[in-house]
Scaffold this motif. Sequence first.
Motif, PDB file in Angstrom:
ATOM      1  N   ALA A   1      62.352  39.455  47.025  1.00 22.89           N
ATOM      2  CA  ALA A   1      61.224  39.814  46.218  1.00 22.89           C
ATOM      3  C   ALA A   1      61.025  38.530  45.556  1.00 22.89           C
ATOM      4  CB  ALA A   1      61.263  41.125  45.701  1.00 22.89           C
ATOM      5  N   ASP A   2      59.769  37.725  45.925  1.00 27.04           N
ATOM      6  CA  ASP A   2      59.592  36.533  45.326  1.00 27.04           C
ATOM      7  C   ASP A   2      58.359  36.593  44.668  1.00 27.04           C
ATOM      8  OD1 ASP A   2      59.068  34.028  44.401  1.00 27.04           O
ATOM      9  OD2 ASP A   2      59.070  32.922  46.467  1.00 27.04           O
ATOM     10  N   ALA A   3      58.273  36.509  43.367  1.00 26.37           N
ATOM     11  CA  ALA A   3      56.968  36.745  42.448  1.00 26.37           C
ATOM     12  C   ALA A   3      56.414  35.659  41.961  1.00 26.37           C
ATOM     13  CB  ALA A   3      57.359  37.576  41.070  1.00 26.37           C
TER      14      ALA A   3
ATOM     15  N   PHE B   1      65.894  38.899  43.962  1.00 28.42           N
ATOM     16  CA  PHE B   1      65.007  39.018  43.198  1.00 28.42           C
ATOM     17  C   PHE B   1      64.662  37.482  42.883  1.00 28.42           C
ATOM     18  CE2 PHE B   1      62.932  40.630  39.184  1.00 28.42           C
ATOM     19  CZ  PHE B   1      62.224  41.664  39.835  1.00 28.42           C
ATOM     20  N   GLU B   2      63.432  36.833  43.041  1.00 28.60           N
ATOM     21  CA  GLU B   2      63.166  35.614  42.572  1.00 28.60           C
ATOM     22  C   GLU B   2      61.989  35.257  41.883  1.00 28.60           C
ATOM     23  OE1 GLU B   2      63.617  33.097  46.122  1.00 28.60           O
ATOM     24  OE2 GLU B   2      62.014  31.605  45.481  1.00 28.60           O
ATOM     25  N   GLN B   3      62.561  34.529  40.849  1.00 26.92           N
ATOM     26  CA  GLN B   3      61.618  33.684  39.939  1.00 26.92           C
ATOM     27  C   GLN B   3      60.253  34.668  39.475  1.00 26.92           C
ATOM     28  OE1 GLN B   3      62.070  30.269  39.035  1.00 26.92           O
ATOM     29  NE2 GLN B   3      60.348  30.627  37.144  1.00 26.92           N
TER      30      GLN B   3
ATOM     31  N   LEU C   1      66.373  31.347  40.919  1.00 25.71           N
ATOM     32  CA  LEU C   1      65.386  30.601  40.245  1.00 25.71           C
ATOM     33  C   LEU C   1      64.873  29.697  41.089  1.00 25.71           C
ATOM     34  CD1 LEU C   1      67.409  30.252  36.807  1.00 25.71           C
ATOM     35  CD2 LEU C   1      65.409  31.899  37.389  1.00 25.71           C
ATOM     36  N   ASP C   2      63.545  29.737  41.095  1.00 27.64           N
ATOM     37  CA  ASP C   2      62.756  28.384  41.822  1.00 27.64           C
ATOM     38  C   ASP C   2      62.091  27.532  41.014  1.00 27.64           C
ATOM     39  OD1 ASP C   2      61.160  27.219  43.909  1.00 27.64           O
ATOM     40  OD2 ASP C   2      60.498  28.983  44.749  1.00 27.64           O
ATOM     41  N   GLU C   3      60.759  28.005  40.683  1.00 28.87           N
ATOM     42  CA  GLU C   3      59.950  26.996  39.964  1.00 28.87           C
ATOM     43  C   GLU C   3      60.439  26.447  38.822  1.00 28.87           C
ATOM     44  OE1 GLU C   3      58.954  29.863  41.396  1.00 28.87           O
ATOM     45  OE2 GLU C   3      57.345  29.703  42.620  1.00 28.87           O
TER      46      GLU C   3
ATOM     47  N   ILE D   1      69.556  29.068  43.660  1.00 30.01           N
ATOM     48  CA  ILE D   1      68.494  28.393  43.436  1.00 30.01           C
ATOM     49  C   ILE D   1      67.503  28.051  44.585  1.00 30.01           C
ATOM     50  CG2 ILE D   1      69.511  27.228  41.178  1.00 30.01           C
ATOM     51  CD1 ILE D   1      68.917  24.595  42.813  1.00 30.01           C
ATOM     52  N   ASN D   2      66.405  27.700  44.662  1.00 31.01           N
ATOM     53  CA  ASN D   2      65.472  27.107  45.375  1.00 31.01           C
ATOM     54  C   ASN D   2      65.292  25.694  45.205  1.00 31.01           C
ATOM     55  OD1 ASN D   2      63.633  27.492  47.538  1.00 31.01           O
ATOM     56  ND2 ASN D   2      63.137  29.291  46.800  1.00 31.01           N
ATOM     57  N   LEU D   3      65.924  24.997  46.164  1.00 31.72           N
ATOM     58  CA  LEU D   3      65.776  23.444  46.005  1.00 31.72           C
ATOM     59  C   LEU D   3      64.656  22.852  46.965  1.00 31.72           C
ATOM     60  CD1 LEU D   3      67.126  20.621  45.609  1.00 31.72           C
ATOM     61  CD2 LEU D   3      68.696  20.942  47.144  1.00 31.72           C
TER      62      LEU D   3
END
Length: 371
Positions: free
Chosen positions: A191-193, A222-224, A245-247, A267-269
């Motif tokens: 689930a990416d917000a 659960f993403e960012q 964590l992404d952005e 993390i999202n690289l």
Amino acid sequence: MKISRIRVFRADLPMIEGSYSWSTQSHAGFDTTVVLVDTDEGLTGVGECCPLGPTYLPAYAHGVRAGIAQLAPHLINEDPTQLDRINSLMDAQLKGHPYVKSAIDMACWDILGKVADLPVYVLLGGKLQEKVTLYKVVSRADPNAMAERIPEYRNQGFRQFQVKVGEDPSTDIIRIHRVAEKMEAGEVLNADANTGWKQHEALQVAHAIADIGKQTGIRVTFEQPCLSYHECLAVRQHTDLPFVLDECMDSISALLQAQHDHAMDMINLKISRFGGITRARQVRDLCVSLGLPMNVEDSWGGEITTAAIAHLAHSTPPEFQFQSSAFHEYSTTQIATGAPSVQDGAMVVSNASGLGVEPIVDALEAVAEFN
Ligand code: MG
């Protein structure tokens, strides 16, 4: 070997599904920039940078090209195979703006691979996995429409789904539950917000979906949820959902702070957010050393960006590469040949030297040239 010319092109990448919606944003396609770095020895390297529109990250398509115009004159006659030197030169000529530097760095890796006659993944450490696990984006839409996509995408071979939410939290809760009803045990519901919720909204959603995985065996992540790191950290401290964590992961210092705070499980690289393959590799290696899995990807792009992602992902230990994205599969436009092949929810990069992709110059609009 010296850089003799830098050519800049652009192309539109329209969405096959007509649009791509996440958080409160929606776009019909994206403006990508392709860079060709020519050398005095006849080799050419190719790179690409495609921001996800002008309001996703502090990056935009015209900014890529304005920044390259700033940098390119300083790179002529430099050796493209000396990647750290090239990056130091770019940093000395333009403070910050890592995404501007990404396509140039990528093109220089392509040249280095061609000089060595090796695929870039070998230069990045070797092929640590034969194929790269992909996720499929489920664009934000009405809850039922999103749920209907799951069997369609599963038939294409996908088992990991990035479900775009981050709009109205009450509707988002319905979206996530409807999608989950179509999913099977073992599949990933991320689930990416995309920074879209306020802190209290994120907590409302996290609590409302907390039991889905326990009851079904679906792997819910659960993403960012929120814009700032500190909001995300506060949410993280009140949920036991695996947290991505992404952005806000935009520097090594941000990564180290978050690791110190136990702020995420993954993390999202994104290659361009760190400034190219050179810096993304530093982050990748640091994450492996810290025991932190990654989504290895970029903001957006066509075949060239996807190839760069694939080389970085192939050379990442499989237990640390959670998922990646083959962005060229989402677009109606082909800008290069030789892209990684996609089958059964995974991609495999070519064994050609360099990045293994050849730009289709006829599909590109020439923008600028520096020599
Ligand atoms: Mg994300």
